[in-house]
Design an enzyme around this catalytic site. Structure first.
Site, mmCIF file in Angstrom:
data_model
loop_
_atom_site.group_PDB
_atom_site.id
_atom_site.type_symbol
_atom_site.label_atom_id
_atom_site.label_comp_id
_atom_site.label_asym_id
_atom_site.label_seq_id
_atom_site.Cartn_x
_atom_site.Cartn_y
_atom_site.Cartn_z
ATOM 1 N N ASN A 9 0.871 -1.182 0.000
ATOM 2 C CA ASN A 9 0.000 0.000 0.000
ATOM 3 C C ASN A 9 0.911 1.236 0.000
ATOM 4 O OD1 ASN A 9 -1.842 2.021 0.416
ATOM 5 N ND2 ASN A 9 -2.269 1.496 2.560
ATOM 6 N N TRP A 10 1.032 1.827 -1.182
ATOM 7 C CA TRP A 10 1.935 2.989 -1.309
ATOM 8 C C TRP A 10 1.324 4.261 -0.724
ATOM 9 C CZ3 TRP A 10 3.963 2.524 -7.071
ATOM 10 C CH2 TRP A 10 4.823 1.416 -7.150
ATOM 11 N N LYS A 11 0.062 4.209 -0.339
ATOM 12 C CA LYS A 11 -0.650 5.403 0.158
ATOM 13 C C LYS A 11 -0.469 6.561 -0.843
ATOM 14 C CE LYS A 11 0.212 3.699 4.774
ATOM 15 N NZ LYS A 11 -0.130 3.868 6.157
ATOM 16 N N HIS A 96 -9.753 0.765 4.926
ATOM 17 C CA HIS A 96 -8.458 1.061 5.563
ATOM 18 C C HIS A 96 -8.695 2.069 6.684
ATOM 19 C CE1 HIS A 96 -4.392 2.501 6.209
ATOM 20 N NE2 HIS A 96 -3.962 1.415 5.596
ATOM 21 N N GLU A 98 -7.157 4.587 7.621
ATOM 22 C CA GLU A 98 -7.003 6.012 7.241
ATOM 23 C C GLU A 98 -8.274 6.506 6.547
ATOM 24 O OE1 GLU A 98 -3.212 5.645 5.224
ATOM 25 O OE2 GLU A 98 -2.295 5.169 7.158
ATOM 26 N N GLU A 168 -5.445 -4.949 10.768
ATOM 27 C CA GLU A 168 -4.487 -3.859 10.916
ATOM 28 C C GLU A 168 -4.805 -3.062 12.185
ATOM 29 O OE1 GLU A 168 -2.557 -2.690 7.004
ATOM 30 O OE2 GLU A 168 -4.445 -1.636 7.052
ATOM 31 N N GLY A 174 1.977 2.633 10.586
ATOM 32 C CA GLY A 174 2.868 3.778 10.387
ATOM 33 C C GLY A 174 3.520 4.273 11.668
ATOM 34 N N SER A 213 3.197 -1.788 10.446
ATOM 35 C CA SER A 213 4.651 -1.711 10.648
ATOM 36 C C SER A 213 5.366 -3.036 10.410
ATOM 37 C CB SER A 213 4.963 -1.151 12.038
ATOM 38 O OG SER A 213 4.475 0.180 12.137
ATOM 39 N N GLY A 234 2.702 -0.993 4.320
ATOM 40 C CA GLY A 234 2.689 0.421 3.963
ATOM 41 C C GLY A 234 4.101 0.927 3.740
ATOM 42 N N GLY A 235 4.651 1.616 4.756
ATOM 43 C CA GLY A 235 5.942 2.292 4.625
ATOM 44 C C GLY A 235 7.036 1.458 3.975
HETATM 45 C C1 PEP Z 1 -0.970 0.241 5.884
HETATM 46 O O1 PEP Z 1 -0.989 1.383 5.433
HETATM 47 O O2 PEP Z 1 -1.862 -0.541 5.596
HETATM 48 C C2 PEP Z 1 0.142 -0.147 6.745
HETATM 49 C C3 PEP Z 1 0.107 -1.320 7.312
HETATM 50 O O3 PEP Z 1 1.153 0.781 6.915
HETATM 51 P P1 PEP Z 1 2.570 0.533 7.655
HETATM 52 O O4 PEP Z 1 3.136 -0.767 7.125
HETATM 53 O O5 PEP Z 1 3.392 1.716 7.269
HETATM 54 O O6 PEP Z 1 2.296 0.452 9.105
#
Ligand code: PEP
Length: 251
Positions: A9-11, A96, A98, A168, A174, A213, A234-235
């Protein structure tokens, strides 16, 4: 035997130049011979076509980060599942945290999006997870159950035939703070148990991935848990080396 899924997930990150570089490196590192794992890239919508073209001929799959619940209409700024289908999008994230927290998406809206995605024959990736406050109050399992049951009530268990669930915990997204493998496994087992109350066979087949994370150095332990079928990243997915290592952590 459930096939693992690792989704990036590049956001709202990226540029044409970054997409070129990242996807070239992912195709070189992961593009072929993926016997045990599906790998999906969810770029921001303007880069879907670019990723589609760069990944053509490889086994990398395309995903989207968001969708509208209707297939067309006067919904300025929105993108429908039918439009995503034009770009060979296979996976679509819905719910999600967010989107739930920053864009006020409630369970009913999430369920409508889920239905729209399944209706196009795509795979919804339903994100569920509790906040830190909810976990500390001992409500984590109830919150996740409510999020899941809302979609089950609206769409029916049959709509989960191909769906993926992403657990999640909001406090892990994040933040650099990851659920321990034991915490994650316990929630994944609970989610599978809820599904089993609706359909036992389907529950055994449903992929439940963990997000929050996940990094190269903690992925293997998380993915080794009995009910964890991969990850939503994500990150770390913006770093080709780290993402390739995470994908290779699927045993
Ligand atoms: C996400 O955005 O779904 C996510 C899990 O982000 P991160 O890996 O950065 O915590």
């Amino acid at each position: 035997m459930r096939r693992a899924l690792v989704a990036a997930n590049w956001k709202m990150h990226g540029s044409k130049a970054l997409v070129d570089e990242l996807v070239d490196r992912l195709v070189a590192g992961l593009g072929q011979g993926l016997n045990a794992v599906d790998i999906a890239i969810c770029p921001p919508a303007p880069y879907l076509q670019q990723v589609q073209e760069l990944a053509r001929g490889s086994e990398l799959l395309l995903g989207a980060q968001n969708v509208h619940g209707e297939n067309s209409g006067a919904f300025t700024g929105e993108v429908s599942a039918a439009m995503l289908a034009d770009f060979d999008v296979r996976f679509v994230l819905v719910g999600h945290s967010e989107r739930r927290n920053l864009f006020a998406e409630d369970d009913l809206l999430v369920a409508r999006k889920f239905a729209a995605v399944s209706g196009q024959g795509q795979i919804p990736v339903l994100c569920v997870g509790e906040s830190l406050q909810e976990r500390e109050a001992g409500q984590a399992e109830t919150v996740v159950q409510e999020q899941l049951e809302a979609v089950l009530a609206h769409c029916g268990v049959g709509a989960f035939a191909d769906a993926v669930i992403a657990y999640e915990p909001v406090w892990a997204i994040g933040t650099g703070r990851t659920a321990s493998p034991e915490q994650a496994q316990a929630m994944h087992a609970s989610i599978r148990g809820i599904l089993a109350q609706h359909d036992k066979e389907l529950a055994e087949k449903t992929r439940i991935v963990y997000g929050g994370s996940v990094k190269a150095d903690n992925a293997a332990q998380l993915f080794a848990q009995a009910d964890i079928d991969g990850g939503l990243i994500g990150g770390a997915s913006l770093d080709a080396t780290a993402f390739i290592q995470i994908c290779n952590s699927v045993s």
